[in-house]
Design an enzyme around this catalytic site. Sequence first.
Site, PDB file in Angstrom:
ATOM      1  CE  LYS A 101      -2.850   2.770   3.201  1.00  0.00           C
ATOM      2  NZ  LYS A 101      -2.041   3.748   3.216  1.00  0.00           N
ATOM      3  CG  ASN A 102       2.856   2.222   3.447  1.00  0.00           C
ATOM      4  OD1 ASN A 102       1.779   2.881   3.338  1.00  0.00           O
ATOM      5  ND2 ASN A 102       3.438   2.038   4.706  1.00  0.00           N
ATOM      6  NE  ARG A 133      -0.138  12.901   5.219  1.00  0.00           N
ATOM      7  CZ  ARG A 133       0.159  14.222   5.816  1.00  0.00           C
ATOM      8  NH1 ARG A 133      -0.881  14.949   6.410  1.00  0.00           N
ATOM      9  NH2 ARG A 133       1.402  14.806   5.803  1.00  0.00           N
ATOM     10  CG  ASP A 184      -4.936   5.910   8.938  1.00  0.00           C
ATOM     11  OD1 ASP A 184      -6.069   5.600   8.461  1.00  0.00           O
ATOM     12  OD2 ASP A 184      -3.753   5.308   8.394  1.00  0.00           O
ATOM     13  CG  ASP A 204       2.248   2.098   9.153  1.00  0.00           C
ATOM     14  OD1 ASP A 204       2.035   3.068   9.572  1.00  0.00           O
ATOM     15  OD2 ASP A 204       2.548   1.860   7.570  1.00  0.00           O
ATOM     16  CB  VAL A 241       7.040   7.740  13.950  1.00  0.00           C
ATOM     17  CG1 VAL A 241       6.735   8.280  12.532  1.00  0.00           C
ATOM     18  CG2 VAL A 241       8.416   6.898  13.931  1.00  0.00           C
TER      19      VAL A 241
END
Length: 417
Positions: A23-24, A93, A117, A305, A327
């Site tokens: 996904k990223n 995002r 998110d 994550d 983070v």
Amino acid sequence: MSEHFLVTGGARLTGNVAVTGAKNSVLKLMAAALLAEGTSTITNCPDILDVPLMAEVLRGLGATVELEGDVVRITSPDEPKYDADFAAVRQFRASVCVLGPLVGRCRRAKVALPGGDAIGSRPLDMHQAGLRQLGAECTIEHGCVVAEAKALHGADIHLEFPSVGATENILMAAVLADGVTTIHNAAREPDVVDLCTMLVQMGAEIEGAGTSTLTVTGVSALHPTEHRVIGDRIVAATWGLAAAMTRGDVTVTGVDPEHLQLVLHKLHDAGATVTQSDDGFRVVQYERPKAINVATLPFPGFPTDLQPMAIGLAAIADGTSMITENVFEARFRFVEEMMRLGADARTDGHHAVVRGIRQLSSAPVWSSDIRAGAGLVLAGLVADGVTEVYDVFHIDRGYPLFVENLQSLGAEVERVS
């Protein structure tokens, strides 16, 4: 009542699960297709909600997008529009990653400040600062990032933090700038390396992918390409953590284990037997997991994550674990939902102290983001009774066939409308 999951605890997960594209990574690759006129093809795309959402953003910019199975074909026009659709961008995002390609190709962009998110502040300061150094004027006007440049020129850019998004946006603008751009303290994530690989295939000149210093020599134009998305390390690690939590035996394929070395090391610390192959790994947990200490950091550190899943593991581990979030400051909202399930946890600033108990207790819980949702489902697998997980649309944004994969591993999970 909104769509939700019913998760019955007690099952030991066993079997094989294959992960698809990250996904990223895929969303940034789709945005990168804007940089070249013509049709680019991206394969191994995950079946997640964010892919068609990104397709809508690109269509709003004049591109033609075809989705067929795990293949996305993006045809970028000779003159893309520069004003990204407000309604589409606000939904997630990653849509802000069109900023760099639009500045690079069109020399201007207007992109709504993104949604996504609820895990804390993720400002665009570094994105704007980097684009300014390349020669663009950047302002925030009426809820949008507005950028315009008469010309782009190479620059020596020092990021305050190795932000993935800032690295990627600056990179995608710099590939079409005049001269040499050096990005110092660049993000080293595999997703950034994947983007660099695709850009080089399109004709970009980039050195240093996977290191903290990227050197980009601008070219006059790029050409379309075909590219296969790397496997999703976050999804893969989620299955590994689920195996450890349920004392299971799960083999994960479709991912490079080199992208997960610290995570696999932490699973070993928790008592799991971990074996690696060229295309994945196997996690076997025979006894109750041991407590672990985790601190999230940019790659190659422990991924933020996966912090919710680490807390889930700690909640039923033997001993006391310390989880430190370095983070995103609001990611510990997840702990409140875990406490509904009986977790013995407390937070203090960037730290969560979790005292493991033998079993959680079922309760209705609400997911605030993609990873928190997955973490709550995993927690439900080790709770007594039936746990109801709400706002599961978040999970669908990042996990392909989540319920189906869990069921194939022996979990008792049901989607209820």
